[in-house]
Design a protein around this motif. Sequence first.
Motif, mmCIF file in Angstrom:
data_model
loop_
_atom_site.group_PDB
_atom_site.id
_atom_site.type_symbol
_atom_site.label_atom_id
_atom_site.label_comp_id
_atom_site.label_asym_id
_atom_site.label_seq_id
_atom_site.Cartn_x
_atom_site.Cartn_y
_atom_site.Cartn_z
ATOM 1 N N PHE A 8 23.267 -22.387 12.140
ATOM 2 C CA PHE A 8 23.754 -22.158 10.788
ATOM 3 C C PHE A 8 24.428 -20.792 10.675
ATOM 4 N N GLU A 9 23.886 -19.812 11.378
ATOM 5 C CA GLU A 9 24.481 -18.473 11.370
ATOM 6 C C GLU A 9 25.858 -18.468 12.019
ATOM 7 N N GLU A 10 26.118 -19.407 12.898
ATOM 8 C CA GLU A 10 27.413 -19.507 13.588
ATOM 9 C C GLU A 10 28.391 -20.425 12.868
ATOM 10 N N PHE A 11 27.946 -21.040 11.764
ATOM 11 C CA PHE A 11 28.784 -22.016 11.076
ATOM 12 C C PHE A 11 30.019 -21.381 10.461
ATOM 13 N N LEU A 89 27.452 -28.736 3.898
ATOM 14 C CA LEU A 89 28.601 -28.889 4.792
ATOM 15 C C LEU A 89 28.188 -28.699 6.251
ATOM 16 N N TYR A 90 27.297 -27.755 6.484
ATOM 17 C CA TYR A 90 26.819 -27.527 7.856
ATOM 18 C C TYR A 90 26.055 -28.746 8.368
ATOM 19 N N LYS A 212 14.078 -23.836 3.884
ATOM 20 C CA LYS A 212 14.160 -22.899 4.995
ATOM 21 C C LYS A 212 14.353 -23.608 6.328
ATOM 22 N N GLU A 213 13.852 -24.832 6.429
ATOM 23 C CA GLU A 213 13.883 -25.554 7.702
ATOM 24 C C GLU A 213 15.052 -26.523 7.823
ATOM 25 N N ARG A 214 15.735 -26.803 6.717
ATOM 26 C CA ARG A 214 16.766 -27.844 6.751
ATOM 27 C C ARG A 214 17.939 -27.490 7.640
ATOM 28 N N ASN A 215 18.218 -26.192 7.795
ATOM 29 C CA ASN A 215 19.364 -25.774 8.595
ATOM 30 C C ASN A 215 18.989 -25.448 10.040
ATOM 31 N N LEU A 216 17.743 -25.729 10.412
ATOM 32 C CA LEU A 216 17.303 -25.473 11.779
ATOM 33 C C LEU A 216 17.470 -26.717 12.624
ATOM 34 N N ALA A 217 17.890 -26.509 13.860
ATOM 35 C CA ALA A 217 18.017 -27.632 14.782
ATOM 36 C C ALA A 217 16.638 -28.223 15.043
ATOM 37 N N PRO A 218 16.531 -29.558 15.132
ATOM 38 C CA PRO A 218 15.220 -30.162 15.376
ATOM 39 C C PRO A 218 14.647 -29.732 16.718
#
Length: 313
Positions: A8-11, A89-90, A212-218
């Motif tokens: 997400f930080e790289e999006f 969007l991400y 907080k967890e939705r944008n983390l890769a599984p």
Amino acid sequence: MIIKKPTFEEFGAFSKSTLKFDIDDRSLQNWINTNIETARSQIQQHDIVTFIEELVAKHQATSHRLPVNVVSRDFQLHVKSYSSIVSKLYRANVLNNPRFDRSPKKGWVTPRNMFGRINDLVRSTIVCRHIDEPAKIAQQITTKAVSLGLKASSRAQTKDEGYYAHHVYVSIPTNLMDQGWQEFAEAVLLEIQVTTEMQHMLYELTHRFYDKERNLAPKDDAGSWKWDYRSARFSASYLSHTLHLLEGMILQLYEDTEEKKTVVAQQPAAIPPTDAHSAPAPAVPVTQGAGEEPSGQPQSSEHSQVAPAEGQS
């Protein structure tokens, strides 16, 4: 070859190079917020919203259970914040895109086309009392929307993480402005979440943990959280499942009790049994006229005479 998805930080860099927009551009942010607010205002004036407002007012919960019992007082429309849109969007383009690094099946989702593709830019919530009511409300709204010529659908939301609700999606025509400030027509989806009182209370307490967890890769082991009993996700998820079970049991108990009341009310009144040892009712004496022979049969009123009392002529 496995392509590593950007975090997400790289999006931001990915969106500039591939999607051709800058998430940090303030003019883009203002344009998006203006259009979303315009869409909300136009949707607010539509007949389907008037119908839903009347539906909520009509079915307000009281101390007595009704077929539908709405706990929420007002039907209010809310819009998605800009930060939530970037997150959406991400997830749409990267995290939940099984075709990455190619576009999703229907193409990249960008600020230029998102008004017709993101399903919760404008949304609302209806909170009811019992577990069987969200489906009833969702069906009424969907039926009315279709009768008004709108595209509409509803489905039950039952997530492994413990989220229970019915979602209704109604596509409503709006007129928006493109980035050159030229008007264009777009059907914007209105999302209506219909849930129960207990599930809504739990969601209000726990949704921040999910955000907080939705944008983390599984993780490699996607179900590892089910054993992490100290985590907030574990507690919130299984509490939601437990509440869902309790709501079902409460409604079943209520229905069983009401059914028994109905059966008892429909039974005929019981006739009190005859007491064989009770004394017989005293016979009413019949006075015979002078010169008449005693008879074991009662006389008709036409021939019976009453002897005068003593002292009377």
